[in-house]
Design a protein around this motif. Structure first.
Motif, PDB file in Angstrom:
ATOM      1  N   PHE A   1       0.788  -1.222   0.000  1.00 52.74           N
ATOM      2  CA  PHE A   1       0.000   0.000   0.000  1.00 52.74           C
ATOM      3  C   PHE A   1       0.822   1.275   0.000  1.00 52.74           C
ATOM      4  O   PHE A   1       0.336   2.308  -0.406  1.00 52.74           O
ATOM      5  CB  PHE A   1      -0.979  -0.017   1.180  1.00 52.74           C
ATOM      6  N   ARG A   2       2.045   1.266   0.467  1.00 53.27           N
ATOM      7  CA  ARG A   2       2.983   2.385   0.381  1.00 53.27           C
ATOM      8  C   ARG A   2       2.385   3.705   0.875  1.00 53.27           C
ATOM      9  O   ARG A   2       2.298   4.678   0.141  1.00 53.27           O
ATOM     10  CB  ARG A   2       3.486   2.518  -1.040  1.00 53.27           C
ATOM     11  N   PHE A   3       1.948   3.720   2.140  1.00 52.45           N
ATOM     12  CA  PHE A   3       1.380   4.924   2.724  1.00 52.45           C
ATOM     13  C   PHE A   3       2.396   5.764   3.503  1.00 52.45           C
ATOM     14  O   PHE A   3       2.078   6.857   3.935  1.00 52.45           O
ATOM     15  CB  PHE A   3       0.219   4.583   3.671  1.00 52.45           C
ATOM     16  N   GLY A   4       3.592   5.260   3.702  1.00 50.45           N
ATOM     17  CA  GLY A   4       4.587   5.999   4.469  1.00 50.45           C
ATOM     18  C   GLY A   4       5.056   7.236   3.720  1.00 50.45           C
ATOM     19  O   GLY A   4       4.990   7.312   2.491  1.00 50.45           O
ATOM     20  N   PRO A   5       5.541   8.240   4.437  1.00 44.60           N
ATOM     21  CA  PRO A   5       5.971   9.489   3.785  1.00 44.60           C
ATOM     22  C   PRO A   5       7.135   9.277   2.808  1.00 44.60           C
ATOM     23  O   PRO A   5       7.168   9.897   1.748  1.00 44.60           O
ATOM     24  CB  PRO A   5       6.368  10.395   4.946  1.00 44.60           C
ATOM     25  N   MET A   6       8.045   8.393   3.133  1.00 45.98           N
ATOM     26  CA  MET A   6       9.161   8.134   2.226  1.00 45.98           C
ATOM     27  C   MET A   6       8.685   7.381   0.977  1.00 45.98           C
ATOM     28  O   MET A   6       9.145   7.654  -0.126  1.00 45.98           O
ATOM     29  CB  MET A   6      10.263   7.338   2.934  1.00 45.98           C
ATOM     30  N   HIS A   7       7.746   6.466   1.151  1.00 42.16           N
ATOM     31  CA  HIS A   7       7.179   5.758   0.001  1.00 42.16           C
ATOM     32  C   HIS A   7       6.470   6.742  -0.921  1.00 42.16           C
ATOM     33  O   HIS A   7       6.627   6.691  -2.138  1.00 42.16           O
ATOM     34  CB  HIS A   7       6.184   4.691   0.441  1.00 42.16           C
ATOM     35  N   MET A   8       5.695   7.632  -0.326  1.00 44.78           N
ATOM     36  CA  MET A   8       4.934   8.587  -1.126  1.00 44.78           C
ATOM     37  C   MET A   8       5.867   9.528  -1.876  1.00 44.78           C
ATOM     38  O   MET A   8       5.631   9.846  -3.047  1.00 44.78           O
ATOM     39  CB  MET A   8       3.960   9.355  -0.242  1.00 44.78           C
ATOM     40  N   LYS A   9       6.943   9.969  -1.230  1.00 46.86           N
ATOM     41  CA  LYS A   9       7.910  10.836  -1.899  1.00 46.86           C
ATOM     42  C   LYS A   9       8.604  10.110  -3.038  1.00 46.86           C
ATOM     43  O   LYS A   9       8.803  10.670  -4.119  1.00 46.86           O
ATOM     44  CB  LYS A   9       8.958  11.339  -0.900  1.00 46.86           C
TER      45      LYS A   9
ATOM     46  N   ALA B   1       9.241   9.257  -8.845  1.00 43.51           N
ATOM     47  CA  ALA B   1       9.229   8.357 -10.002  1.00 43.51           C
ATOM     48  C   ALA B   1       8.196   8.816 -11.023  1.00 43.51           C
ATOM     49  O   ALA B   1       8.454   8.783 -12.237  1.00 43.51           O
ATOM     50  CB  ALA B   1       8.933   6.930  -9.549  1.00 43.51           C
ATOM     51  N   LEU B   2       7.043   9.271 -10.557  1.00 43.41           N
ATOM     52  CA  LEU B   2       6.005   9.758 -11.458  1.00 43.41           C
ATOM     53  C   LEU B   2       6.479  11.007 -12.204  1.00 43.41           C
ATOM     54  O   LEU B   2       6.300  11.117 -13.422  1.00 43.41           O
ATOM     55  CB  LEU B   2       4.726  10.066 -10.680  1.00 43.41           C
ATOM     56  N   LYS B   3       7.108  11.952 -11.492  1.00 48.56           N
ATOM     57  CA  LYS B   3       7.632  13.157 -12.132  1.00 48.56           C
ATOM     58  C   LYS B   3       8.692  12.810 -13.168  1.00 48.56           C
ATOM     59  O   LYS B   3       8.753  13.420 -14.236  1.00 48.56           O
ATOM     60  CB  LYS B   3       8.216  14.107 -11.087  1.00 48.56           C
ATOM     61  N   SER B   4       9.526  11.842 -12.846  1.00 48.00           N
ATOM     62  CA  SER B   4      10.565  11.422 -13.783  1.00 48.00           C
ATOM     63  C   SER B   4       9.962  10.843 -15.053  1.00 48.00           C
ATOM     64  O   SER B   4      10.382  11.172 -16.163  1.00 48.00           O
ATOM     65  CB  SER B   4      11.479  10.396 -13.113  1.00 48.00           C
ATOM     66  N   ARG B   5       8.957   9.979 -14.897  1.00 50.45           N
ATOM     67  CA  ARG B   5       8.292   9.404 -16.066  1.00 50.45           C
ATOM     68  C   ARG B   5       7.614  10.485 -16.905  1.00 50.45           C
ATOM     69  O   ARG B   5       7.684  10.482 -18.139  1.00 50.45           O
ATOM     70  CB  ARG B   5       7.264   8.360 -15.634  1.00 50.45           C
ATOM     71  N   GLU B   6       6.964  11.458 -16.243  1.00 49.66           N
ATOM     72  CA  GLU B   6       6.303  12.541 -16.968  1.00 49.66           C
ATOM     73  C   GLU B   6       7.320  13.391 -17.728  1.00 49.66           C
ATOM     74  O   GLU B   6       7.072  13.793 -18.863  1.00 49.66           O
ATOM     75  CB  GLU B   6       5.507  13.414 -15.999  1.00 49.66           C
ATOM     76  N   ALA B   7       8.466  13.668 -17.104  1.00 55.18           N
ATOM     77  CA  ALA B   7       9.500  14.451 -17.776  1.00 55.18           C
ATOM     78  C   ALA B   7      10.049  13.707 -18.990  1.00 55.18           C
ATOM     79  O   ALA B   7      10.268  14.315 -20.049  1.00 55.18           O
ATOM     80  CB  ALA B   7      10.636  14.779 -16.802  1.00 55.18           C
ATOM     81  N   MET B   8      10.246  12.408 -18.863  1.00 54.96           N
ATOM     82  CA  MET B   8      10.742  11.626 -19.992  1.00 54.96           C
ATOM     83  C   MET B   8       9.736  11.619 -21.136  1.00 54.96           C
ATOM     84  O   MET B   8      10.118  11.741 -22.309  1.00 54.96           O
ATOM     85  CB  MET B   8      11.063  10.198 -19.562  1.00 54.96           C
ATOM     86  N   GLU B   9       8.460  11.526 -20.832  1.00 56.54           N
ATOM     87  CA  GLU B   9       7.434  11.569 -21.877  1.00 56.54           C
ATOM     88  C   GLU B   9       7.408  12.934 -22.556  1.00 56.54           C
ATOM     89  O   GLU B   9       7.262  13.031 -23.775  1.00 56.54           O
ATOM     90  CB  GLU B   9       6.057  11.244 -21.301  1.00 56.54           C
ATOM     91  N   LYS B  10       7.583  13.985 -21.763  1.00 57.69           N
ATOM     92  CA  LYS B  10       7.616  15.341 -22.317  1.00 57.69           C
ATOM     93  C   LYS B  10       8.801  15.497 -23.262  1.00 57.69           C
ATOM     94  O   LYS B  10       8.667  16.037 -24.363  1.00 57.69           O
ATOM     95  CB  LYS B  10       7.713  16.354 -21.172  1.00 57.69           C
TER      96      LYS B  10
END
Length: 69
Positions: free
Chosen positions: A11-19, A24-33
């Motif tokens: 479930f990855r609810f911890g603050p470090m997991h969420m960060k 990772a999401l920002k990195s994927r979005e930047a690569m797509e851009k």
């Protein structure tokens, strides 16, 4: 203990997991851009500005950045 570890990993609810997930999401979005930008780049187009002006220098820097992408 194994149940807690499995739950936490799933479930990855911890603050470090969420960060980490957000990064990772920002990195994927930047690569797509960047992939979309690369498709639109035409390196063989003629220069708009010539000579030793600041506009020509700015265009040269933009072209070199496009080439690096």
């Amino acid at each position: 203990m194994q149940t807690f570890t499995a739950w936490r990993s799933k479930f990855r609810f911890g603050p470090m997991h969420m960060k980490a997930d957000r990064a990772a999401l920002k990195s994927r979005e930047a690569m797509e851009k960047y992939k979309k930008e690369i498709v639109e780049i035409d390196l063989s187009r003629p220069f708009e500005h010539g000579g030793n002006s600041l506009k020509a220098y700015k265009e040269l820097i933009k072209r070199s950045l496009e080439l690096e992408k």
